[in-house]
Design a protein around this motif. Structure first.
Motif, PDB file in Angstrom:
ATOM      1  N   PHE A  25     -39.736  16.825  71.220  1.00 47.46           N
ATOM      2  CA  PHE A  25     -40.796  16.896  72.226  1.00 47.46           C
ATOM      3  C   PHE A  25     -41.505  18.252  72.179  1.00 47.46           C
ATOM      4  O   PHE A  25     -42.726  18.333  72.394  1.00 47.46           O
ATOM      5  CB  PHE A  25     -40.204  16.659  73.619  1.00 47.46           C
ATOM      6  CG  PHE A  25     -41.252  16.401  74.673  1.00 47.46           C
ATOM      7  CD1 PHE A  25     -41.899  15.175  74.748  1.00 47.46           C
ATOM      8  CD2 PHE A  25     -41.609  17.389  75.581  1.00 47.46           C
ATOM      9  CE1 PHE A  25     -42.866  14.941  75.712  1.00 47.46           C
ATOM     10  CE2 PHE A  25     -42.567  17.166  76.548  1.00 47.46           C
ATOM     11  CZ  PHE A  25     -43.204  15.925  76.605  1.00 47.46           C
ATOM     12  N   ILE A  26     -40.764  19.301  71.863  1.00 48.84           N
ATOM     13  CA  ILE A  26     -41.343  20.646  71.791  1.00 48.84           C
ATOM     14  C   ILE A  26     -42.123  20.828  70.488  1.00 48.84           C
ATOM     15  O   ILE A  26     -43.159  21.503  70.463  1.00 48.84           O
ATOM     16  CB  ILE A  26     -40.220  21.714  71.883  1.00 48.84           C
ATOM     17  CG1 ILE A  26     -39.589  21.692  73.264  1.00 48.84           C
ATOM     18  CG2 ILE A  26     -40.747  23.096  71.562  1.00 48.84           C
ATOM     19  CD1 ILE A  26     -38.305  22.495  73.344  1.00 48.84           C
TER      20      ILE A  26
ATOM     21  N   GLN B 101     -38.948   5.850  70.810  1.00 49.97           N
ATOM     22  CA  GLN B 101     -38.046   4.740  70.470  1.00 49.97           C
ATOM     23  C   GLN B 101     -36.610   5.231  70.274  1.00 49.97           C
ATOM     24  O   GLN B 101     -35.655   4.572  70.695  1.00 49.97           O
ATOM     25  CB  GLN B 101     -38.555   4.056  69.203  1.00 49.97           C
ATOM     26  CG  GLN B 101     -39.879   3.303  69.400  1.00 49.97           C
ATOM     27  CD  GLN B 101     -40.524   2.918  68.077  1.00 49.97           C
ATOM     28  OE1 GLN B 101     -40.139   3.414  67.022  1.00 49.97           O
ATOM     29  NE2 GLN B 101     -41.530   2.048  68.145  1.00 49.97           N
ATOM     30  N   VAL B 102     -36.453   6.409  69.611  1.00 42.18           N
ATOM     31  CA  VAL B 102     -35.122   6.985  69.415  1.00 42.18           C
ATOM     32  C   VAL B 102     -34.500   7.345  70.766  1.00 42.18           C
ATOM     33  O   VAL B 102     -33.304   7.070  71.021  1.00 42.18           O
ATOM     34  CB  VAL B 102     -35.201   8.230  68.501  1.00 42.18           C
ATOM     35  CG1 VAL B 102     -33.863   8.977  68.483  1.00 42.18           C
ATOM     36  CG2 VAL B 102     -35.610   7.836  67.095  1.00 42.18           C
TER      37      VAL B 102
ATOM     38  N   GLN C  64     -30.545   5.661  75.298  1.00 43.99           N
ATOM     39  CA  GLN C  64     -30.514   5.549  76.762  1.00 43.99           C
ATOM     40  C   GLN C  64     -31.061   6.771  77.494  1.00 43.99           C
ATOM     41  O   GLN C  64     -30.691   7.047  78.638  1.00 43.99           O
ATOM     42  CB  GLN C  64     -29.084   5.272  77.248  1.00 43.99           C
ATOM     43  CG  GLN C  64     -28.503   3.976  76.692  1.00 43.99           C
ATOM     44  CD  GLN C  64     -27.248   4.201  75.896  1.00 43.99           C
ATOM     45  OE1 GLN C  64     -26.322   4.847  76.390  1.00 43.99           O
ATOM     46  NE2 GLN C  64     -27.173   3.672  74.697  1.00 43.99           N
ATOM     47  N   CYS C  65     -31.925   7.530  76.837  1.00 37.63           N
ATOM     48  CA  CYS C  65     -32.598   8.664  77.489  1.00 37.63           C
ATOM     49  C   CYS C  65     -33.923   8.154  78.041  1.00 37.63           C
ATOM     50  O   CYS C  65     -35.002   8.384  77.458  1.00 37.63           O
ATOM     51  CB  CYS C  65     -32.808   9.799  76.496  1.00 37.63           C
ATOM     52  SG  CYS C  65     -31.302  10.428  75.760  1.00 37.63           S
TER      53      CYS C  65
ATOM     54  N   ALA D 285     -37.777   9.111  77.163  1.00 39.74           N
ATOM     55  CA  ALA D 285     -38.618   8.125  76.474  1.00 39.74           C
ATOM     56  C   ALA D 285     -39.949   7.974  77.205  1.00 39.74           C
ATOM     57  O   ALA D 285     -41.018   7.931  76.573  1.00 39.74           O
ATOM     58  CB  ALA D 285     -37.887   6.793  76.393  1.00 39.74           C
ATOM     59  N   ASP D 286     -39.888   7.912  78.549  1.00 43.82           N
ATOM     60  CA  ASP D 286     -41.130   7.822  79.331  1.00 43.82           C
ATOM     61  C   ASP D 286     -42.041   9.011  79.050  1.00 43.82           C
ATOM     62  O   ASP D 286     -43.273   8.861  78.958  1.00 43.82           O
ATOM     63  CB  ASP D 286     -40.805   7.767  80.829  1.00 43.82           C
ATOM     64  CG  ASP D 286     -40.326   6.385  81.253  1.00 43.82           C
ATOM     65  OD1 ASP D 286     -40.465   5.440  80.438  1.00 43.82           O
ATOM     66  OD2 ASP D 286     -39.813   6.244  82.381  1.00 43.82           O
TER      67      ASP D 286
END
Length: 940
Positions: free
Chosen positions: A686-687, A707-708, A713-714, A718-719
């Motif tokens: 994300f960074i 997707q990963v 389950q994160c 994911a959002d």
């Protein structure tokens, strides 16, 4: 008698039905005695100025050299013949024979000078009158003019000026020939050949020889093709292996005329070279012509006093001989044995005095002989039996001070022959006089052979010791590195890392003082690459002298090239992943060096190459189950390679793969520790993604990373990825660069959004964000995006949205993410949820219908028809046609698709057949009514 040796031998000719009135030149023969010793007494043909030729009025003064000039231009008409024959000539020797052309550039680059050169240039002479008979009458007199001083000397030419002038003469030769000035062409060749007797700038002589013989080769080809063109009968050329009997009289007479003209050249050197250039033409006169000429020309060379000039004349004769009669090895052998008999001349007083005048040292002078002797020996040694090679080797042994010959023997003989007798050659090298030909060059030649063939195994160590004793004593760094560069390959192939380490240490010791390595970067680099090529990198790296050796490459461009070669070697040879900290630190340092060389002027291709090498390294690093250490390595790599976008992309993919590996190990059931680790991986991605410049790369990585995160389950992470992707869509430009060309971005955006919709099906709603918040946000972005006026991609996207919304209304979705509850589970088919989806569907359908209305103009009716049919198929596949409104909409779309005659009749027929088949399935009776309401309209 000596004069008999150099006499042109008579060639028996069968002229068949000879008649004096046949169209040949009638000339008066004059026998001219030459005053020069050793010159031939030859017959010169010339027209008498005092006596009228009785046939000149009939023949218009033409002679056999110009008789067929108007028939065809030999430079063009026989071009096909020439190419075919050149191919045949090259095939006379096998592909394993190294051609002269491969040696040419090396000689020109090696033997250069800064001294001023001179060249003799012919003065232009004007002749009065234009009658052809006048030209014929004065041809030989013009040749005499040339030799008697119709020339001027150009002085103080630089080497480049000299080469340019020679090239001008070569072009003048071709121009003169193409304009039917054959005598002028011969004058140019004679003038150039005379230059080969001049050794005033002796160190340039080998290069001069190359340039002049290029002109001689051109002349030889022109004469041969000219005579060959005269042999054509009804445009049918002679067969490849023609016999002299098939050659017509005119061609034979022309050929003889050329030999007689050349025989009348007074000076020995130009006469020899010009005759050697047209040696192949003897094939037109006699089957044994070449066989008889080669020994005579070999003997002619004995009349050349300067040993350097003589040895290059021998080299040219060998070169021509190998082209026209490679089977006549006896003449080549005689040529070489003649040279051996005169070998002592090289060390005579005449040569020594000449070297003193020119301030040339004897070792430098002896290297001037190498190209010629190498070539002579190569011709002799080609496919020669071992007995002959051994005999020649023994003859060389008997000569005193034979280092020059020894070097050429090692350069020309087969590597296997040399390698098998390595110790014998080392013994001969030891006996050579150090003041003559440098010993280190002899060891270099021996090393080149041992790189190609292996010596007896028992001699390996002794050979290396003997060679390195001499090499390590060399004071001149350039001489040292030239030898070490060759012998390091032998060391790598036959010894362990201990010996290689010793060699590296010795190289550092010799090349570090006074930064001598700066003048020898190519050799030092090549030496290093030889080691990298043979040793696996990991095996090599543990040698203590590896990094100090690498430090010698101070110049950035050279250092980067070496680093690239190291990485290429590592990626090519390294079969297994590594985690050794010493190796990793070293390779990170090497990759950092490559990365830091990138600047604003670096080409894109170079950036791609560097990135590919760094990515190859990153893929080879594995810490096994120590995932945290692996992530730490990726974090460090990100900080080091931030300027190469493909590397950052690879790091993001690698971290995503690491997260999925963790999931695989835990079988989807994360512990507190692994859950935290996976979130750290997600945070890394994300960074990193926002630092990329390519917008579609960012979009796809946001989607992939989301997707990963979802798979692990994160959900909140994911959002975040999906929101970032949605917010980035408005920034997509209308045009993007693809492979250096600007292309519209609509197709790429459509592809991305289709993938995105497929993922959104399984993404659960956030409890605080409302129903389908991601889908609504994406629809708003699509609505506000400025689409091209002539584009229908917006409608195609909306059509795909309908597919998504239809899938969301199912009780159980068609696919799921393991251990993630999607909206089918969360809402359980709740009526409010379905009502929200219906509202969204109505909104999207309204947008599609509005767009179809805007396509009602005449120029857009075809697009309207295609989109209407596409929308109809979507309703047919995903809609509930028991709904009256939807049923009526599908009928209207069907009619709209056919309304203006743009619908494809075959497609419409197949679609209607599909509906009828569906109607026969259970609970599909409403398709029967629909089929009745869908008429097929003809194009008329």
């Amino acid at each position: 008698h000596k004069s008999d040796v150099y006499k042109l031998e008579s060639v028996p000719l069968d002229f068949g039905d000879y008649h004096p009135l046949k169209p040949i030149t009638v000339t008066e023969s004059k026998t001219k005695k030459m005053s020069r010793k050793g010159s031939t007494s030859s017959t010169s043909s010339s027209s008498s100025s005092s006596m009228m030729d009785p046939l000149s009025s009939v023949l218009d003064g033409t002679d056999p050299l110009s008789l067929f000039a108007a028939a065809a231009d030999p430079l063009t008409a026989t071009d096909g013949i020439r190419k075919k024959r050149d191919k045949d000539d090259n095939s006379a020797v096998g592909s394993d024979f190294e051609q002269w052309s491969s040696k040419r550039s090396e000689i020109l680059s090696r033997y250069t000078t800064t001294e001023k050169l001179s060249i003799v240039s012919r003065r232009k002479t004007t002749t009065s009158g234009s009658a052809v008979s006048e030209k014929v009458r004065t041809r030989l007199e013009e040749l005499d003019d040339l030799e008697e001083g119709s020339q001027k000397e150009l002085l103080n030419l630089t080497q480049q000026d000299y080469m340019n002038r020679i090239e001008e003469l070569n072009q003048s030769l071709k121009d003169a020939w193409s304009s039917d000035q054959k005598v002028k062409a011969l004058k140019i060749v004679i003038q150039c050949s005379k230059l080969l007797s001049d050794t005033t700038v002796i160190q340039f002589y080998p290069s001069k020889f190359v340039l002049i013989t290029d002109i001689l080769d051109t002349f030889g080809k022109l004469v041969y093709e000219r005579i060959l063109s005269m042999c054509m009968d009804n445009r049918v050329s002679l067969s490849d292996n023609f016999s002299p009997e098939t050659v017509n009289d005119t061609a034979k007479e022309t050929c003889l005329n050329w030999f007689f003209k050349i025989a009348s050249i007074r000076e020995l050197i130009p006469r020899f070279y010009v005759e050697a250039a047209i040696l192949k033409c003897n094939k037109f006169l006699s089957k044994t012509g070449i066989l008889e000429c080669l020994p005579r020309l070999t003997s002619v060379i004995r009349g050349i006093g300067d040993p350097l000039v003589a040895v290059y004349a021998r080299a040219y004769l060998c070169r021509v001989g190998m082209e026209v009669a490679p089977q006549l090895k006896e003449s080549l052998n005689k040529n070489f044995f003649d040279f051996l008999l005169t070998f002592k001349q090289i060390h005579g007083d005449t040569v020594q005095n000449q070297l003193v005048v020119q301030c040339v040292e004897i070792p430098l002078y002896l290297t001037l002989y190498s190209p010629a002797i190498d070539w002579i020996l190569q011709c002799i040694a080609y496919r020669a039996p071992e007995v002959l090679l051994t005999e020649m080797m023994e003859r060389c042994k008997k000569l005193g001070n034979n280092a020059l010959l020894l070097n050429s023997v090692m350069s020309a003989f087969r590597a296997e022959f040399i390698a098998a007798r390595s110790m014998d050659f080392i013994g001969m090298i030891k006996e050579c006089d150090e003041s003559g030909f440098p010993k280190h060059l002899l060891f270099r030649s021996l090393g080149l052979n041992l790189a190609l063939a292996d010596p007896p195994e028992n001699d390996h160590l002794q050979i290396l010791n003997e060679a390195w004793k001499v090499i390590t004593k060399l004071k001149n760094p350039q001489d040292y590195i030239n030898c070490a560069e060759v012998w390091v390959e032998y060391t790598c192939r036959h010894f362990t890392k201990r010996e290689v380490n010793t060699v590296l240490a010795d190289v550092i010791k010799h090349m570090t003082p006074d930064r001598a390595f700066e003048d020898a970067y190519p050799q030092v680099k090549n030496l290093f690459l030889q080691i990298c090529k043979i040793f696996l990198f990991m095996y090599l790296y543990f040698q203590e002298k590896f990094l100090p050796f690498l430090d010698m490459f101070q110049k950035e461009s050279v250092r980067v090239e070496v680093c690239k070669c190291i990485m290429e070697s590592f990626i090519k040879h390294q079969q297994e992943s590594t985690k050794d900290p010493v190796i990793l630190n070293a390779l990170l340092h090497i990759c950092k060096t490559m990365h830091d060389s990138v600047n604003a002027l670096t080409l894109e291709d170079e950036k791609r190459l560097l990135a590919a090498l760094i990515n190859g390294f990153i893929k080879m690093v594995s810490f096994g189950r120590d995932f945290e250490q692996q992530l730490s390595f990726y974090v460090e790599a990100r900080s080091m390679f931030c300027n190469l976008e493909p590397v950052l992309v690879q790091l993001i993919h690698s971290v995503n793969q690491l997260a999925m590996e963790t999931r695989k190990v835990m079988r989807g059931n994360h512990s507190r520790k692994t859950a935290a680790f996976v979130r750290a991986c997600v945070a890394f991605c994300f960074i990193t993604i926002p630092s990329l410049s390519s917008i579609f790369t960012r979009l796809n990585l946001y989607l992939h990373s989301g997707q990963v995160a979802l798979a692990n389950q994160c959900l909140s992470q994911a959002d975040a990825f999906f929101k970032a992707a949605v917010s980035l869509v408005p920034e997509v430009p209308k045009m993007i660069s693809v492979d250096g060309k600007m292309r519209p971005s609509d197709a790429f955006l459509l592809e991305f959004l289709c993938n995105f919709f497929s993922t959104l099906l399984v993404v659960p709603d956030h409890p605080e964000q409302g129903v389908l918040f991601l889908v609504r946000g994406l629809l708003n972005v699509i609505q506000d995006y400025t689409w091209e006026d002539n584009s229908d991609d917006k409608v195609r996207i909306y059509t795909n949205v309908l597919h998504l919304l239809s899938a969301m209304t199912q009780e159980t979705y068609i696919y799921h993410v393991d251990k993630v509850d999607s909206n089918d589970t969360l809402y359980g088919g709740d009526s409010k949820f379905l009502a929200e989806i219906s509202k969204l569907c109505e909104t999207v359908i309204a947008q599609i219908l509005d767009h179809l209305k805007t396509l009602g103009k005449e120029e857009t009716l075809k697009r309207q028809s295609q989109l209407a049919l596409c929308f109809f198929n979507t309703i047919l596949a995903h809609g509930d046609l028991r709904n009256n409104k939807l049923n009526q909409l599908s009928v209207n779309l069907w009619n709209l698709a056919q309304k203006h005659g743009f619908a494809d009749t075959k497609t419409m027929v197949k679609t209607l057949e599909y509906i009828k088949r569906r109607s026969k399935q259970p609970d599909m009776s409403h398709f029967t009514d629909l089929a009745l309401r869908l008429p097929l309209q003809s194009r008329t």
